[in-house]
Design a protein around this motif. Structure first.
Motif, mmCIF file in Angstrom:
data_model
loop_
_atom_site.group_PDB
_atom_site.id
_atom_site.type_symbol
_atom_site.label_atom_id
_atom_site.label_comp_id
_atom_site.label_asym_id
_atom_site.label_seq_id
_atom_site.Cartn_x
_atom_site.Cartn_y
_atom_site.Cartn_z
ATOM 1 N N HIS A 122 0.802 -1.223 0.000
ATOM 2 C CA HIS A 122 0.000 0.000 0.000
ATOM 3 C C HIS A 122 0.832 1.269 0.000
ATOM 4 O O HIS A 122 0.303 2.364 -0.199
ATOM 5 C CB HIS A 122 -0.959 0.019 1.200
ATOM 6 N N THR A 123 2.150 1.139 0.213
ATOM 7 C CA THR A 123 3.004 2.316 0.289
ATOM 8 C C THR A 123 4.352 2.025 -0.356
ATOM 9 O O THR A 123 4.955 0.984 -0.086
ATOM 10 C CB THR A 123 3.244 2.736 1.758
ATOM 11 N N LEU A 124 4.799 2.932 -1.194
ATOM 12 C CA LEU A 124 6.143 2.875 -1.756
ATOM 13 C C LEU A 124 6.835 4.197 -1.440
ATOM 14 O O LEU A 124 6.354 5.262 -1.839
ATOM 15 C CB LEU A 124 6.095 2.674 -3.271
ATOM 16 N N ILE A 125 7.938 4.123 -0.706
ATOM 17 C CA ILE A 125 8.700 5.320 -0.367
ATOM 18 C C ILE A 125 10.094 5.199 -0.965
ATOM 19 O O ILE A 125 10.808 4.233 -0.716
ATOM 20 C CB ILE A 125 8.774 5.526 1.155
ATOM 21 N N MET A 126 10.456 6.180 -1.771
ATOM 22 C CA MET A 126 11.767 6.224 -2.414
ATOM 23 C C MET A 126 12.665 7.133 -1.596
ATOM 24 O O MET A 126 12.514 8.362 -1.615
ATOM 25 C CB MET A 126 11.642 6.740 -3.846
#
Length: 255
Positions: free
Chosen positions: A88-92
């Motif tokens: 549900h979350t992608l953090i770069m």
């Protein structure tokens, strides 16, 4: 424990073993979110973070990944989705040891290398992740640079790639909003972690630090936890009607 601000599933933090990335992982764990994070070479530091999260009662996995490895990215997404049902979350949050130099001194070879790792790396990961985030109506958060709003001399290798990435953030927001995907950035100034601490005695000496602080509204440098707070806000349901935006965490550098 019920997740108030996140749905079931996992968060994926690319570059989670770094300074800001580590703080983001720990903040996600506070929300009872399982975290899968990547590291490039420093397995020891990655394992230390997994152990720290485990001791706090959270759930985390560390996976080695080079963002130029498209097959590795595909396998990471498939594995995470299968294990946790959804992403549900992608953090770069990847940080690079980028030389501080004037544009005229940058070699074409170095320029191409930075674009490959930063811009193409971002594209590789987000492009592969979009189908998974469509299923979860998930969120993308990119850790960017406050230099986009007030350019600091000799920082072109950091700021220019971030400018290209911001166009991709807007593209995702515009084109994927109909599928429920949100995409935002946190543009950071000088943060007392990671690269800054490693180069504090050489590139970022006392004179440099005092000159930078003199130009800030808040005369101090930021903390990784302050970056994490902004990133988690943008990733969570608290910002469910926010997309295509940049929050600056820079002490007022750009004002």
């Amino acid at each position: 424990m019920k997740r108030k601000d996140f749905p079931d599933g996992a968060a994926l933090v690319i570059g989670g073993s770094g300074g800001a990335g580590r703080a983001i992982c720990l903040k996600l764990v506070e929300s009872n979110v399982p975290v899968v994070f990547t590291y490039n070479k420093n397995q020891t530091r990655a394992n230390e973070l997994v152990n720290e999260i485990t001791e706090l009662g959270g759930e985390a996995q560390a996976i080695q990944l080079n963002v130029s490895d498209q097959q590795g990215i595909k396998e990471l997404l498939e594995q995470t989705s299968q294990q946790y049902k959804q992403i549900h979350t992608l953090i770069m949050a990847i940080g690079y040891d980028i030389p501080q130099d004037y544009l005229a001194n940058v070699t074409p070879e170095l320029w191409q290398s930075i674009l490959q790792s930063d811009v193409n790396g971002f594209f590789n990961v987000t492009h592969a992740a979009i189908p998974y985030l469509r299923e979860s109506q998930g969120s993308i958060v990119h850790i960017s640079s406050a230099g986009l709003f007030r350019y600091p001399p000799r920082d072109v290798l950091s700021v220019a790639p971030k400018a290209a990435i911001e166009v991709m953030i807007k593209a995702i927001a515009k084109e994927e909003g109909k599928y429920g995907i949100r995409a935002n950035s946190v543009a950071i100034g000088v943060i007392e972690t990671g690269i800054f601490l490693r180069l504090k005695e050489t590139v970022f000496d006392e004179a440099w630090q005092e000159a930078v602080k003199a130009g800030l509204c808040l005369p101090r440098f930021g903390q990784a936890e302050e970056v994490a707070e902004a990133a988690i806000f943008l990733a969570s349901s608290k910002s469910s009607y926010t997309t295509g935006q940049i929050i600056t965490v820079d002490g007022g550098y750009h004002v």
